[in-house]
Write an enzyme that holds these catalytic residues in place. Structure first.
Site, PDB file in Angstrom:
ATOM      1  N   GLY A  18      -2.024  -8.529  -5.843  1.00 59.29           N
ATOM      2  CA  GLY A  18      -2.736  -7.254  -5.716  1.00 59.29           C
ATOM      3  C   GLY A  18      -3.365  -6.743  -6.991  1.00 59.29           C
ATOM      4  N   ASP A  22       4.453   2.790  -4.644  1.00 58.91           N
ATOM      5  CA  ASP A  22       4.796   3.693  -3.548  1.00 58.91           C
ATOM      6  C   ASP A  22       6.196   4.240  -3.825  1.00 58.91           C
ATOM      7  OD1 ASP A  22       5.060   5.039  -1.215  1.00 58.91           O
ATOM      8  OD2 ASP A  22       4.617   3.388   0.115  1.00 58.91           O
ATOM      9  N   PHE A  37      -2.639   3.545   4.496  1.00 59.84           N
ATOM     10  CA  PHE A  37      -2.712   2.161   4.018  1.00 59.84           C
ATOM     11  C   PHE A  37      -4.100   1.912   3.435  1.00 59.84           C
ATOM     12  CE2 PHE A  37      -2.920  -2.441   4.136  1.00 59.84           C
ATOM     13  CZ  PHE A  37      -1.652  -2.766   3.659  1.00 59.84           C
TER      14      PHE A  37
HETATM   15  P1  5GP Z   1       6.902   0.009  -3.602  1.00 59.18           P
HETATM   16  O1  5GP Z   1       7.923  -1.021  -3.971  1.00 59.18           O
HETATM   17  O2  5GP Z   1       6.432   0.812  -4.788  1.00 59.18           O
HETATM   18  O3  5GP Z   1       7.341   0.904  -2.481  1.00 59.18           O
HETATM   19  O4  5GP Z   1       5.665  -0.789  -2.979  1.00 59.18           O
HETATM   20  C1  5GP Z   1       4.676  -1.343  -3.769  1.00 59.18           C
HETATM   21  C2  5GP Z   1       4.030  -2.529  -3.105  1.00 59.18           C
HETATM   22  O5  5GP Z   1       3.800  -2.318  -1.701  1.00 59.18           O
HETATM   23  C3  5GP Z   1       2.645  -2.755  -3.700  1.00 59.18           C
HETATM   24  O6  5GP Z   1       2.701  -3.643  -4.806  1.00 59.18           O
HETATM   25  C4  5GP Z   1       1.868  -3.343  -2.547  1.00 59.18           C
HETATM   26  O7  5GP Z   1       2.050  -4.747  -2.513  1.00 59.18           O
HETATM   27  C5  5GP Z   1       2.504  -2.746  -1.310  1.00 59.18           C
HETATM   28  N1  5GP Z   1       1.758  -1.576  -0.812  1.00 59.18           N
HETATM   29  C6  5GP Z   1       2.217  -0.305  -0.744  1.00 59.18           C
HETATM   30  N2  5GP Z   1       1.286   0.512  -0.216  1.00 59.18           N
HETATM   31  C7  5GP Z   1       0.194  -0.251   0.058  1.00 59.18           C
HETATM   32  C8  5GP Z   1      -1.118   0.033   0.616  1.00 59.18           C
HETATM   33  O8  5GP Z   1      -1.488   1.159   0.985  1.00 59.18           O
HETATM   34  N3  5GP Z   1      -1.970  -1.034   0.723  1.00 59.18           N
HETATM   35  C9  5GP Z   1      -1.634  -2.294   0.341  1.00 59.18           C
HETATM   36  N4  5GP Z   1      -2.545  -3.251   0.508  1.00 59.18           N
HETATM   37  N5  5GP Z   1      -0.402  -2.598  -0.181  1.00 59.18           N
HETATM   38  C10 5GP Z   1       0.489  -1.585  -0.320  1.00 59.18           C
END
Ligand code: 5GP
Length: 186
Positions: free
Chosen positions: A53, A112, A161
């Site tokens: 990403g 997130d 998303f």
């Molecule tokens: P966290 O561990 O901070 O909850 O999630 C982070 C990871 O979730 C990001 O590196 C990404 O891969 C994925 N992610 C979270 N929200 C989104 C989103 O709105 N779109 C996309 N494409 N990936 C997301």
């Protein structure tokens, strides 16, 4: 194939609102690059991009650092539900070189819950870097508490998303130059 025969891209209905334009991204990335160069003046920062990403963001950020800088990449895969972060992360590709004594900046596409980043911070801090900072292109604006402190933030986005500029849905749409909400089939 002439351009007239190319199928429509993005697929109609897949892209909702454009939240951040390409111009806004490039302007903010330039600011972040200057900030990093000035915070680490006299040092050689090591940008560690989290694949896939943050590949585009890391490359642009590196170009925006107005001084010596290096990059490396890690790849992780999360266990469990793909749409919900579990915080249990498997390292699929580790760094090429040790980070002991280095000034490391972990570069994420979107934070997130922060669980993914927290895991990686713990993993890298055990190796004795001189400093360890975090940088995220996007954070969720509604989330008031995160598992990690994000030192450099590009933009805050609503709880939808999002795709584009490296962020995918089922590996597609990373090549969109902007950040948009995804409104296609799930
Ligand atoms: P966290 O561990 O901070 O909850 O999630 C982070 C990871 O979730 C990001 O590196 C990404 O891969 C994925 N992610 C979270 N929200 C989104 C989103 O709105 N779109 C996309 N494409 N990936 C997301």
């Amino acid at each position: 194939m002439t351009s007239a025969e190319l199928p429509e891209f993005p697929v109609p209905g897949d892209v909702g609102e454009i939240l951040i334009t390409s111009e806004q991204i490039q302007a903010r990335v330039a600011e972040l690059g200057h900030q990093i160069a000035s915070d680490l003046a006299g040092e050689v920062p090591l940008l560690v991009g989290i694949l896939k990403g943050s590949a585009l963001f890391t490359a642009d950020l590196m170009r925006a650092v107005t001084g010596p800088v290096e990059i490396d990449f890690m790849a992780v895969s999360s266990y469990g539900d793909a749409t919900k972060s579990s915080g249990i992360v498997r390292i699929v590709k580790d760094l090429d070189a040790p980070v002991a004594g280095r000034h490391v900046i972990l570069v994420e596409d979107i934070v997130d819950t922060g669980l993914t980043l927290r895991y990686l911070l713990e993993h890298l801090s055990a190796q004795g870097p001189a400093s360890l900072r975090t940088c995220a292109l996007l954070i969720r604006e509604e989330r008031t508490s995160r598992e990690v402190e994000v030192d450099y933030v590009g933009f805050a986005v609503p709880d939808a998303f999002v795709i584009g500029y490296g962020l995918d849905v089922a590996q597609r749409y990373r090549n969109l130059p902007y950040i948009a909400t995804y409104t296609g089939p799930t």
